[in-house]
Scaffold this active site. Structure first.
Site, PDB file in Angstrom:
ATOM      1  N   ASP A  65       0.819  -1.221   0.000  1.00 30.74           N
ATOM      2  CA  ASP A  65       0.000   0.000   0.000  1.00 30.74           C
ATOM      3  C   ASP A  65       0.847   1.264   0.000  1.00 30.74           C
ATOM      4  O   ASP A  65       0.631   2.175  -0.800  1.00 30.74           O
ATOM      5  CB  ASP A  65      -0.924   0.049   1.226  1.00 30.74           C
ATOM      6  CG  ASP A  65      -2.113  -0.892   1.098  1.00 30.74           C
ATOM      7  OD1 ASP A  65      -2.450  -1.269  -0.040  1.00 30.74           O
ATOM      8  OD2 ASP A  65      -2.696  -1.241   2.142  1.00 30.74           O
ATOM      9  N   ARG A  80       0.491   4.504  16.750  1.00 30.23           N
ATOM     10  CA  ARG A  80       0.083   5.538  15.780  1.00 30.23           C
ATOM     11  C   ARG A  80       0.388   6.964  16.224  1.00 30.23           C
ATOM     12  O   ARG A  80       0.887   7.758  15.418  1.00 30.23           O
ATOM     13  CB  ARG A  80      -1.400   5.405  15.422  1.00 30.23           C
ATOM     14  CG  ARG A  80      -1.764   4.104  14.735  1.00 30.23           C
ATOM     15  CD  ARG A  80      -0.893   3.800  13.554  1.00 30.23           C
ATOM     16  NE  ARG A  80      -1.283   2.547  12.906  1.00 30.23           N
ATOM     17  CZ  ARG A  80      -0.504   1.843  12.108  1.00 30.23           C
ATOM     18  NH1 ARG A  80       0.731   2.246  11.848  1.00 30.23           N
ATOM     19  NH2 ARG A  80      -0.936   0.734  11.558  1.00 30.23           N
ATOM     20  N   ASP A  91      -7.044   3.314  12.500  1.00 33.42           N
ATOM     21  CA  ASP A  91      -5.752   3.980  12.389  1.00 33.42           C
ATOM     22  C   ASP A  91      -5.813   5.344  11.694  1.00 33.42           C
ATOM     23  O   ASP A  91      -5.079   6.253  12.047  1.00 33.42           O
ATOM     24  CB  ASP A  91      -4.752   3.056  11.679  1.00 33.42           C
ATOM     25  CG  ASP A  91      -4.321   1.913  12.592  1.00 33.42           C
ATOM     26  OD1 ASP A  91      -4.284   2.124  13.823  1.00 33.42           O
ATOM     27  OD2 ASP A  91      -4.034   0.821  12.084  1.00 33.42           O
ATOM     28  N   SER A 141      -3.432  -9.166   6.667  1.00 40.43           N
ATOM     29  CA  SER A 141      -2.920  -7.823   6.882  1.00 40.43           C
ATOM     30  C   SER A 141      -2.288  -7.819   8.269  1.00 40.43           C
ATOM     31  O   SER A 141      -2.944  -8.139   9.252  1.00 40.43           O
ATOM     32  CB  SER A 141      -4.065  -6.815   6.806  1.00 40.43           C
ATOM     33  OG  SER A 141      -3.707  -5.653   7.524  1.00 40.43           O
TER      34      SER A 141
HETATM   35  N1  ARG Z   1      -7.570  -3.592  15.344  1.00 38.24           N
HETATM   36  C1  ARG Z   1      -6.334  -3.079  15.828  1.00 38.24           C
HETATM   37  C2  ARG Z   1      -6.456  -1.633  16.232  1.00 38.24           C
HETATM   38  O1  ARG Z   1      -7.365  -0.981  15.817  1.00 38.24           O
HETATM   39  C3  ARG Z   1      -5.181  -3.279  14.870  1.00 38.24           C
HETATM   40  C4  ARG Z   1      -5.282  -2.546  13.554  1.00 38.24           C
HETATM   41  C5  ARG Z   1      -4.209  -2.912  12.551  1.00 38.24           C
HETATM   42  N2  ARG Z   1      -4.284  -4.298  12.203  1.00 38.24           N
HETATM   43  C6  ARG Z   1      -3.804  -4.890  11.105  1.00 38.24           C
HETATM   44  N3  ARG Z   1      -3.901  -6.177  11.041  1.00 38.24           N
HETATM   45  N4  ARG Z   1      -3.259  -4.231  10.115  1.00 38.24           N
HETATM   46  O2  ARG Z   1      -5.650  -1.116  16.972  1.00 38.24           O
END
Ligand code: ARG
Length: 419
Positions: free
Chosen positions: A16, A96, A125, A177
């Site tokens: 991505d 993040r 995110d 992912s």
């Molecule tokens: N659900 C988790 C969160 O919101 C992880 C998000 C990222 N997960 C991923 N497999 N890319 O913090």
């Protein structure tokens, strides 16, 4: 001629964000600078800058933020006991805001007015990135290409990458992912989208299956000072090394697997697999030490606050006055959370095998059932009389409730209440 706009992009080197670099250059006729933060993930970051340049970035930053991440983001959440929906230690959610800070710092240094991230339009995110950027640099504009562009599948992105000579690694064949840092790995998509099925073995990246773990348990003694882990098995240790060691030992014993259907901020339920051995062990051990050292009222109140703290972090509100105020409260509670906890790891299981503190509130003379007992048993009689008085009074009036009345014994309202 006007200067090209400069965009600082949060870059992981994955499909991505690689496609994003090229897409931004083409769509915005921009000068793209990549920013990669190392948050202690095991995935190899060597070569990420070269890859960014090969994709067209004019400059590529790779910054090691692991220690800052552990000490300024992870440990405050650990002290707060913050587990989202009682389960998720929030590796991604905590990472993040720090990556957003990195974007802002580089944007300032490079005189960029735009930053971009590779989050989708239906995840948490995007919110965490954008709210954090808004807090740290309200003047910066954020671009979210994944919400804008017209690629409908990974295949279309891969085709675009091939057309534009973007190096695409073999790992794009993974059905999952994955987001990873030192506090844990998050895995979603593929077969995991069906919450009725057990996760396939290949979904796990750093823990062994409990049934394949060693037949002998591991005992680890973790030392805490004011709520922060500072040593293992009698050896003082630097924060990052400590977390890495617990990830290794926990992973070897199949500890730290979490299979969660969670409520996202954007309103949907999603199913995600987490692997967080160190986070699982440290949260467990830290709470055990609090059970010993916090007084009852603080322990109870703090556990309610832990849920609020977790919601706040999960929902992208790290850079807020509320988080700072909660941290101040938590720090006050951690003054005497100093001592050791021994945990036993065995085939995916984690149990406490001993705890000790100079500030222990456990009083053996009060707790014992032996002749050493100093608890005043007689005082309990008067205590219970007064404590139970409102309950007794209520049921003297409403004697039909709680199964006390049958058709043969109809309700009688008593007016003279006996004490
Ligand atoms: N659900 C988790 C969160 O919101 C992880 C998000 C990222 N997960 C991923 N497999 N890319 O913090």
């Amino acid at each position: 001629m006007m200067d090209k706009p400069k965009i600082v992009v949060a870059y992981s080197g994955g499909l991505d964000t690689s496609v994003m670099v090229k897409w931004l250059i083409e769509t915005y006729d921009a000068d793209v600078i990549t920013a990669t933060g190392n948050l202690g993930q095991r995935k190899e970051l060597a070569g990420v800058r070269e890859k960014a340049s090969a994709t067209g970035a004019s400059k590529a930053y790779l910054v090691d933020l692991t220690q800052e991440f552990v000490e300024e983001y992870v440990f405050p959440a650990l002290k707060a006991g913050a587990l989202y929906e009682k389960a998720y230690p929030m590796a991604t959610s905590l990472g993040r805001p720090l990556l957003a800070k990195l974007l802002v710092e580089i944007a300032r240094k490079e005189g960029a007015t735009l930053v971009a991230h590779g989050c989708t339009g239906k995840g948490n995110d995007q919110v965490r990135f954008e709210v954090s950027v808004a807090a740290l640099a309200p003047d910066l504009k954020v671009i979210a290409p994944l919400r804008e562009w017209n690629f409908k599948s990974r295949e279309e992105e891969i085709a675009y990458a091939h057309q534009h000579g973007i190096p695409v690694s073999a790992t794009v064949s993974s059905p999952y992912s994955i987001d990873e840092n030192i506090w844990g790995t998050a895995v979603e998509c593929g077969l995991l989208e069906d919450p009725t099925v057990e996760p396939p073995g290949d979904a796990f990246q750093l823990t062994v299956a409990p049934e394949d773990a060693p037949n002998t348990p591991a005992y680890i003694t973790i030392e805490f000072e004011k709520g922060i882990p500072v040593g293992i098995d009698g050896k003082r240790m630097e924060s990052v090394a400590l977390v890495n060691i617990l990830n290794d030992i926990g992973g070897d014993h199949g500890v730290g697997r979490i299979d969660l259907v969670e409520n996202r901020l954007v309103g949907i339920k999603s199913r995600e697999i987490y692997e967080a051995p160190a986070a699982t062990i440290l949260h467990f051990a830290h709470t055990e030490l609090e059970r010993l050292t916090l007084d009852k009222a603080v322990f109870h109140f703090k556990s309610q606050l832990a849920a609020e703290y977790a919601n706040l972090v999960y929902n992208g509100l790290w850079y807020t006055p509320l988080r700072k105020a909660l941290d101040a409260f938590v720090d006050e509670t951690q003054k005497y959370v100093t001592g050791t906890v021994t945990v036993k790891l065995y085939k995916g299981n984690l149990v406490v095998a001993g705890r000790d503190s100079l500030y222990s509130l456990y009083n053996a003379k009060l707790a014992t059932y032996t002749g050493e007992d100093q608890f005043d048993h007689r005082s309990s009689e008067g205590f219970i009389k007064i404590y139970g008085l409102p309950v007794k009074t209520y049921h003297q009036v409403h004697s039909n409730e709680d199964g006390q009345s049958t058709s043969e014994h109809p309700v009688v309202v008593k007016t003279d209440i006996t004490v």
